[in-house]
Scaffold this motif. Structure first.
Motif, mmCIF file in Angstrom:
data_model
loop_
_atom_site.group_PDB
_atom_site.id
_atom_site.type_symbol
_atom_site.label_atom_id
_atom_site.label_comp_id
_atom_site.label_asym_id
_atom_site.label_seq_id
_atom_site.Cartn_x
_atom_site.Cartn_y
_atom_site.Cartn_z
ATOM 1 N N PRO A 35 0.819 -1.231 0.000
ATOM 2 C CA PRO A 35 0.000 0.000 0.000
ATOM 3 C C PRO A 35 0.850 1.278 0.000
ATOM 4 N N GLY A 36 1.943 1.279 0.714
ATOM 5 C CA GLY A 36 2.825 2.450 0.717
ATOM 6 C C GLY A 36 3.449 2.692 -0.640
ATOM 7 N N LEU A 37 3.852 1.612 -1.321
ATOM 8 C CA LEU A 37 4.427 1.751 -2.662
ATOM 9 C C LEU A 37 3.393 2.258 -3.660
ATOM 10 N N ILE A 38 2.169 1.782 -3.521
ATOM 11 C CA ILE A 38 1.111 2.243 -4.432
ATOM 12 C C ILE A 38 0.874 3.738 -4.242
ATOM 13 N N GLU A 39 0.868 4.182 -3.008
ATOM 14 C CA GLU A 39 0.681 5.613 -2.744
ATOM 15 C C GLU A 39 1.842 6.424 -3.309
ATOM 16 N N LEU A 40 3.043 5.901 -3.187
ATOM 17 C CA LEU A 40 4.217 6.580 -3.727
ATOM 18 C C LEU A 40 4.121 6.680 -5.253
ATOM 19 N N LEU A 41 3.749 5.592 -5.915
ATOM 20 C CA LEU A 41 3.591 5.617 -7.379
ATOM 21 C C LEU A 41 2.472 6.567 -7.798
ATOM 22 N N ARG A 42 1.399 6.573 -7.027
ATOM 23 C CA ARG A 42 0.292 7.479 -7.333
ATOM 24 C C ARG A 42 0.739 8.937 -7.254
ATOM 25 N N ALA A 43 1.599 9.220 -6.287
ATOM 26 C CA ALA A 43 2.067 10.597 -6.114
ATOM 27 C C ALA A 43 3.048 10.991 -7.220
ATOM 28 N N GLU A 44 3.893 10.032 -7.664
ATOM 29 C CA GLU A 44 4.905 10.343 -8.669
ATOM 30 C C GLU A 44 4.400 10.201 -10.101
ATOM 31 N N ALA A 45 3.312 9.494 -10.322
ATOM 32 C CA ALA A 45 2.826 9.197 -11.668
ATOM 33 C C ALA A 45 2.559 10.441 -12.510
ATOM 34 N N PRO A 46 1.889 11.463 -12.029
ATOM 35 C CA PRO A 46 1.623 12.620 -12.890
ATOM 36 C C PRO A 46 2.908 13.275 -13.411
ATOM 37 N N ALA A 47 3.924 13.378 -12.575
ATOM 38 C CA ALA A 47 5.184 13.995 -13.013
ATOM 39 C C ALA A 47 5.870 13.140 -14.075
ATOM 40 N N ARG A 48 5.838 11.829 -13.899
ATOM 41 C CA ARG A 48 6.476 10.943 -14.883
ATOM 42 C C ARG A 48 5.721 10.954 -16.211
ATOM 43 N N ILE A 49 4.401 10.949 -16.130
ATOM 44 C CA ILE A 49 3.605 10.987 -17.369
ATOM 45 C C ILE A 49 3.867 12.287 -18.116
ATOM 46 N N GLU A 50 3.956 13.369 -17.394
ATOM 47 C CA GLU A 50 4.231 14.678 -18.017
ATOM 48 C C GLU A 50 5.615 14.684 -18.665
ATOM 49 N N ALA A 51 6.590 14.039 -18.016
ATOM 50 C CA ALA A 51 7.937 13.981 -18.573
ATOM 51 C C ALA A 51 7.954 13.183 -19.877
ATOM 52 N N VAL A 52 7.180 12.098 -19.925
ATOM 53 C CA VAL A 52 7.109 11.294 -21.156
ATOM 54 C C VAL A 52 6.416 12.087 -22.266
ATOM 55 N N LYS A 53 5.382 12.824 -21.924
ATOM 56 C CA LYS A 53 4.664 13.626 -22.927
ATOM 57 C C LYS A 53 5.567 14.699 -23.523
ATOM 58 N N ASN A 54 6.419 15.275 -22.704
ATOM 59 C CA ASN A 54 7.285 16.368 -23.147
ATOM 60 C C ASN A 54 8.572 15.898 -23.824
ATOM 61 N N THR A 55 8.802 14.595 -23.906
ATOM 62 C CA THR A 55 10.016 14.073 -24.517
ATOM 63 C C THR A 55 9.900 14.155 -26.040
ATOM 64 N N ASP A 56 10.980 14.596 -26.656
ATOM 65 C CA ASP A 56 11.019 14.722 -28.120
ATOM 66 C C ASP A 56 11.319 13.349 -28.719
ATOM 67 N N PRO A 57 10.456 12.818 -29.588
ATOM 68 C CA PRO A 57 10.681 11.498 -30.187
ATOM 69 C C PRO A 57 11.977 11.435 -31.009
ATOM 70 N N LYS A 58 12.365 12.532 -31.633
ATOM 71 C CA LYS A 58 13.595 12.536 -32.435
ATOM 72 C C LYS A 58 14.818 12.369 -31.547
ATOM 73 N N ALA A 59 14.803 12.940 -30.363
ATOM 74 C CA ALA A 59 15.926 12.801 -29.429
ATOM 75 C C ALA A 59 16.049 11.353 -28.968
ATOM 76 N N VAL A 60 14.917 10.702 -28.730
ATOM 77 C CA VAL A 60 14.931 9.294 -28.316
ATOM 78 C C VAL A 60 15.470 8.426 -29.447
ATOM 79 N N GLN A 61 15.074 8.696 -30.687
ATOM 80 C CA GLN A 61 15.558 7.935 -31.840
ATOM 81 C C GLN A 61 17.059 8.114 -32.006
ATOM 82 N N GLU A 62 17.558 9.331 -31.815
ATOM 83 C CA GLU A 62 18.996 9.584 -31.951
ATOM 84 C C GLU A 62 19.790 8.817 -30.892
ATOM 85 N N LYS A 63 19.287 8.802 -29.658
ATOM 86 C CA LYS A 63 19.986 8.073 -28.582
ATOM 87 C C LYS A 63 19.969 6.576 -28.862
#
Length: 190
Positions: A35-63
């Motif tokens: 339960p503690g881990l689920i709460e931690l993931l719930r708290a961090e999930a919005p920031a991680r999802i936002e980071a994935v949305k803001n990632t440039d696909p061309k930069a990922v392809q280059e790496k």
């Protein structure tokens, strides 16, 4: 007969059952953390999802392309360095190292198995309430019950402490010892 003894020993050994109990107890301990881990993931999930949305696909392809080129270059380098004559020796050396690693991992696995089985034995004792009995036994050994005090009796004058500690010598035992000594010595007549 040795097979029967081995079979009897295997069937009466409680270690596998303790291992199962230890595994179940450890799994229950880890499940309490979920339960503690689920709460931690719930708290961090919005920031991680936002980071994935803001990632440039061309930069990922280059790496990914850079990583693929690095792996390819390393493989070509390793394959180019292999000498066919030394390949047999290298293969044998690698096989021996593999056997050594397998033996090492087998020892580590046995140690881990024994540790989990010991944990299981402690868990079973706790479930049965035997642990509390052992603690009481240890407490009795550490702090024994005080002995009842005997009231001091009045001493007649003239007795000293040394005479009080020595038990009186019985005359009968002295006579028996003298009789044994006389019986052991041969009688010589003149």
């Amino acid at each position: 007969m040795a097979i029967a003894d081995d079979l009897k020993k295997t069937l009466t050994d409680p270690t596998p059952l303790y291992f199962v109990a230890g595994t179940a107890d450890l799994a229950a301990q880890q499940a309490k953390k979920v339960p503690g881990l689920i709460e931690l993931l719930r708290a961090e999930a919005p920031a991680r999802i936002e980071a994935v949305k803001n990632t440039d696909p061309k930069a990922v392809q280059e790496k990914a392309k850079e990583a693929q080129e690095a792996v390819t270059a390393k493989v070509v380098e390793v394959l180019g360095a292999i000498d066919p004559k030394k390949f047999g020796e290298t293969a044998q050396d690698l096989a021996l190292r593999g056997v050594g690693l397998a033996a090492e991992y087998a020892v580590k696995a046995k140690e881990a198995y024994d540790k989990v089985a010991e944990h299981g034995e402690q868990a079973v004792r706790a479930w049965r309430g035997e642990v509390s009995e052992e603690i009481v036994d240890i407490a009795v050994v550490v702090e024994p019950e005080p002995e009842p005090e005997v009231p001091a009796q009045s001493k007649p004058a003239g007795q000293d402490a040394a005479a009080e500690e020595k038990p009186p010598v019985k005359k009968a035992s002295a006579r028996k010892a003298a009789a044994k000594k006389d019986a052991a010595e041969p009688v010589v007549e003149r």
